[in-house]
Structure formats: structure tokens, C-alpha cells
Design an enzyme around this catalytic site. Structure first.
Site, PDB file in Angstrom:
ATOM      1  N   ASP A 160      -4.586  -3.868   0.055  1.00  0.00           N
ATOM      2  CA  ASP A 160      -4.358  -3.954   1.508  1.00  0.00           C
ATOM      3  C   ASP A 160      -4.006  -2.568   2.050  1.00  0.00           C
ATOM      4  OD1 ASP A 160      -0.837  -4.952   1.828  1.00  0.00           O
ATOM      5  OD2 ASP A 160      -1.841  -3.791   0.242  1.00  0.00           O
ATOM      6  N   ASP A 175      -1.797   2.002  -1.538  1.00  0.00           N
ATOM      7  CA  ASP A 175      -3.074   1.436  -2.003  1.00  0.00           C
ATOM      8  C   ASP A 175      -4.144   2.539  -2.031  1.00  0.00           C
ATOM      9  OD1 ASP A 175      -1.625  -0.619  -0.104  1.00  0.00           O
ATOM     10  OD2 ASP A 175      -2.786  -1.834  -1.500  1.00  0.00           O
ATOM     11  N   ASN A 180      -0.435  -5.097   4.585  1.00  0.00           N
ATOM     12  CA  ASN A 180       0.214  -3.979   5.291  1.00  0.00           C
ATOM     13  C   ASN A 180      -0.180  -3.948   6.762  1.00  0.00           C
ATOM     14  OD1 ASN A 180       1.741  -2.730   3.216  1.00  0.00           O
ATOM     15  ND2 ASN A 180      -0.148  -1.918   2.343  1.00  0.00           N
ATOM     16  N   THR A 213      -2.988  -5.112  -5.459  1.00  0.00           N
ATOM     17  CA  THR A 213      -1.890  -4.275  -4.953  1.00  0.00           C
ATOM     18  C   THR A 213      -1.510  -4.678  -3.525  1.00  0.00           C
ATOM     19  OG1 THR A 213      -3.370  -2.553  -4.096  1.00  0.00           O
ATOM     20  CG2 THR A 213      -2.615  -2.322  -6.387  1.00  0.00           C
ATOM     21  N   PHE A 252       7.475  -7.265  -0.779  1.00  0.00           N
ATOM     22  CA  PHE A 252       6.550  -7.588   0.321  1.00  0.00           C
ATOM     23  C   PHE A 252       5.319  -8.369  -0.135  1.00  0.00           C
ATOM     24  CE2 PHE A 252       4.685  -7.079   4.429  1.00  0.00           C
ATOM     25  CZ  PHE A 252       3.335  -6.829   4.227  1.00  0.00           C
ATOM     26  N   ASN A 253       4.597  -7.877  -1.166  1.00  0.00           N
ATOM     27  CA  ASN A 253       3.331  -8.511  -1.555  1.00  0.00           C
ATOM     28  C   ASN A 253       3.530  -9.980  -1.909  1.00  0.00           C
ATOM     29  OD1 ASN A 253       1.835  -6.202  -1.174  1.00  0.00           O
ATOM     30  ND2 ASN A 253       1.926  -5.569  -3.323  1.00  0.00           N
ATOM     31  N   HIS A 283       4.151   2.636  -5.473  1.00  0.00           N
ATOM     32  CA  HIS A 283       4.040   1.271  -5.980  1.00  0.00           C
ATOM     33  C   HIS A 283       2.646   0.990  -6.577  1.00  0.00           C
ATOM     34  CE1 HIS A 283       7.754   0.229  -3.797  1.00  0.00           C
ATOM     35  NE2 HIS A 283       7.216   0.644  -2.677  1.00  0.00           N
ATOM     36  N   ASP A 284       1.632   1.046  -5.720  1.00  0.00           N
ATOM     37  CA  ASP A 284       0.296   0.591  -6.129  1.00  0.00           C
ATOM     38  C   ASP A 284      -0.362   1.473  -7.184  1.00  0.00           C
ATOM     39  OD1 ASP A 284      -0.347  -0.438  -2.711  1.00  0.00           O
ATOM     40  OD2 ASP A 284       0.677  -1.464  -4.341  1.00  0.00           O
TER      41      ASP A 284
HETATM   42  O1  RIB Z   1       6.261  -3.652  -1.687  1.00  0.00           O
HETATM   43  C1  RIB Z   1       5.291  -2.662  -1.834  1.00  0.00           C
HETATM   44  C2  RIB Z   1       3.915  -3.230  -1.710  1.00  0.00           C
HETATM   45  O2  RIB Z   1       3.737  -3.791  -0.416  1.00  0.00           O
HETATM   46  C3  RIB Z   1       2.817  -2.160  -1.841  1.00  0.00           C
HETATM   47  O3  RIB Z   1       1.678  -2.750  -2.379  1.00  0.00           O
HETATM   48  C4  RIB Z   1       2.578  -1.753  -0.424  1.00  0.00           C
HETATM   49  O4  RIB Z   1       1.261  -1.225  -0.226  1.00  0.00           O
HETATM   50  C5  RIB Z   1       2.714  -3.085   0.288  1.00  0.00           C
HETATM   51  O5  RIB Z   1       1.478  -3.765   0.161  1.00  0.00           O
HETATM   52 CA    CA Z   2      -0.420  -2.575  -1.141  1.00  0.00          CA
END
Ligand code: RIB
Ligand code: CA
Length: 317
Positions: free
Chosen positions: A12, A17, A47, A131, A172-173, A246-247
Site C-alpha cells: 500500500d 513500501d 496508507n 506490507t 496499522f496493517n 517497516h516494509d
Molecule cells: O505500521 C507500519 C505499516 O503500516 C507499514 O507497512 C506502513 O507502510 C503502513 O502500511
Molecule cells: Ca505498507
């Protein structure tokens, strides 16, 4: 001699990403255990809205001259309303650098159809990296359960064994589509959870970002500008000294599996808590859940990860 893994990258975009996409395609030119043969990029809302995350994927692959196809997927979670993150990624979902106008288009084929057809037809088992919210993958597995036998592993950036980043409980994801993740957790597929315990250690600092911004590679410089925007939220709003990648860490963990230390635990997703929805509940004692285990990442070789990121981004001409 590096081996090749067939991969579908579901994302996303999103600043991190975008770095994950660049890393994945650069793996062909790196000398780690695996090179990724990315069969296509599937896009999900997260996102930002789907229209914006699709456009952002096109911006990245066109800027870096990456030859791949972009498949639009779900514009919302399986059940819930979509929650987006403009405060982190901006109104475009990829605020910061100025990108040239998009010249290409996404595929007409839906991401879930692409996942099902590609996994069914692949001679080799396919690794699926997610991701973003896991809506597309869950829909593919629900719609075509036969593909499960040809999935080698699901590697997902998401969750946390302890504290969240979108709520005190949830990352979040996972929070955007917890039902999708719970469905996937119940499968006995090989799964790897790349959560906040490790991504918060995989930090890029202003000095790292300046290193990228001053590189001779225009792609490395663009990545530096992306991270310069991304780091501002983490410094100003979260009081962090840098930004977690993160990703890209999820992608890197396939290219060089030694980067992460994982342990197998049953993981379930809270889908109904007033304060805890989206929590990845990890059964560390191993005696509470009969859910098939997930390889939960608990430590990371930060030095090796950052070296890979710099090498990958600077390998673009
Ligand atoms: O919490 C971080 C994740 O949430 C990452 O993948 C960021 O791109 C958002 O999608
Ligand atoms: Ca992401």
C-alpha cells in the site's frame, strides 16, 4: 550461488513500501542467499486510498525504470470501513519528492485474480510478501483455497508481540483489516510475522537519509527524499530519533533470512475488543491456542539490514 524465489509483492505505497519495492527488484543485482523474481505487484488500500496507492506504485516503478505490472486490489477491508494514514504519508500517500507525470497504467486484471492465476500456474511455489493490510491475500485464499498448496510462505509486515503503533494495542496493517489476518493465521501455511519488535530497531536516522540524498544514483536520492518526509512524522509526532523501515525489513528477510531471528508461536488477532482490536496476540507459553504457528520475528541484525538497503538503493543507475 544465489537461489531464486518466485514472489508476489502486495503493498500500500506508502513511503516504506516504496523502499521495499526498490529493494525487492534490486535483489537481482545483490549477492545474498536469494534473488527475488517478483511476478507482479498487487496493491491494496491502506496508507492511502486505492487510487493513490496504485498511482504511487506506478510513480516508483517508472522513476526507477522497473519493468513490472501493477494490479489494483481491494479499495477497502473485507468487512470494516477503510482507515488511511495521511498524517504519516501525506495527502498523496507518497509526499516529499516531486515525481514526473505517470506515463503507464495499472493492469485491468484485479489483484486477487492475478494472485490466484499466478500462484495456480507457477511451476515453483510462490512466496507472498504483504506490507499493507492483508485483504487481497485473504480474499485470494478464501476464493481459491487450492492455491494454498502452491504458496511457499507468507511474509507479512505487521503486528507486534507487545505494543502497537496505531493504537496502544494494534499495528496499522493488522488494525485496518483484522478479519483478513485472522483468516490467514488459521491456515497452516508457513508464515513469518515481521512486526514492530524488529522494525522499530531497523531505524534510519537523518545521517543515513543525507547519505542517500547525496548519492550519485538518482533513485537513491529519491529514496532519501522519501525518507526525509517519512522521518518527520516519527521525529515530530512520535519523538523517535529516526524512522523505522517497516516494509523493507520484510522484503530483506527473504533476500537474507539470517537478518531476522524468529520463534514459532501461535498468533491470533483480536477482532472485537473496544481497546484491543487489531492486536496480534502471541501465545508465548504455547498452551492457549491451537492455531497453527507463525514465525514471529523477535530480533534483527540491524547492521546487515542497513548495509543491504544502502547497497540496493545505490545499485540503481
Ligand atoms: O505500521 C507500519 C505499516 O503500516 C507499514 O507497512 C506502513 O507502510 C503502513 O502500511
Ligand atoms: Ca505498507
Amino acid at each position: 550461488m544465489a537461489k531464486t524465489k518466485k514472489v508476489i509483492l502486495d503493498c500500500d505505497p506508502g513511503h516504506d513500501d516504496a523502499i521495499g519495492i526498490l529493494l525487492g527488484f534490486a535483489s537481482q543485482d545483490l549477492n545474498y542467499l536469494y534473488k527475488l523474481d517478483i511476478l507482479g505487484i498487487t496493491i491494496v488500500a491502506g496508507n492511502q486510498t486505492l487510487e493513490k496507492t496504485v498511482n504511487n506504485a506506478l510513480k516508483i516503478v517508472e522513476y526507477a525504470n522497473i519493468d513490472t505490472k501493477i494490479y489494483p486490489g481491494y479499495a477497502q477491508p473485507l468487512i470494516r470501513d477503510l482507515e488511511i494514514a495521511p498524517e504519516v504519508h501525506g495527502e498523496t500517500g507518497l509526499d516529499g519528492p516531486e515525481f514526473p507525470g505517470i506515463s503507464g497504467s495499472p493492469e485491468k486484471k484485479h489483484a486477487v485474480s492475478f494472485m490466484i492465476d499466478t500462484i495456480r500456474e507457477s511451476q515453483d511455489k510462490v512466496t507472498v510478501i504483504t506490507t499493507g493490510p492483508m485483504t487481497n491475500l485473504a480474499a485470494a485464499m478464501i476464493g481459491a483455497p487450492d492455491i494454498i498448496d502452491n504458496i511457499e510462505e507468507i511474509v507479512f509486515m505487521g503486528g507486534s508481540a507487545y505494543t502497537g503503533n496505531w493504537t496502544p494495542a494494534a499495528e496499522f496493517n493488522i488494525l485496518v483489516d483484522p478479519e483478513a489476518v485472522q483468516f490467514i493465521m488459521k491456515s497452516d501455511l508457513k508464515k513469518k510475522m515481521v512486526g514492530l519488535e524488529v522494525t522499530r530497531k531497523a531505524m534510519f536516522y537523518p545521517k543515513d537519509i543525507n547519505n542517500l540524498k547525496s548519492d550519485r544514483s538518482s533513485v537513491a536520492r529519491m529514496a532519501g527524499e522519501l525518507l526525509e518526509y517519512f522521518v518527520q512524522f516519527h521525529i515530530n509526532e512520535k519523538g523517535m530519533p529516526g524512522c523505522p523501515l517497516h516494509d523493507p525489513l520484510a522484503v530483506a528477510s527473504i533476500i537474507n533470512p539470517d537478518i531476522l531471528k524468529t520463534e514459532p508461536y501461535s498468533v491470533n488477532i483480536e477482532c472485537g475488543g473496544q481497546y484491543t482490536t487489531g492486536r496480534t496476540v502471541v501465545d508465548f507459553d504455547g498452551d492457549s491456542f491451537d492455531t497453527p504457528v507463525t514465525d514471529v520475528a523477535l530480533d534483527v541484525d540491524v547492521k546487515a539490514f542497513k548495509e543491504m538497503i544502502f547497497e540496493a538503493l545505490k545499485s540503481y543507475r
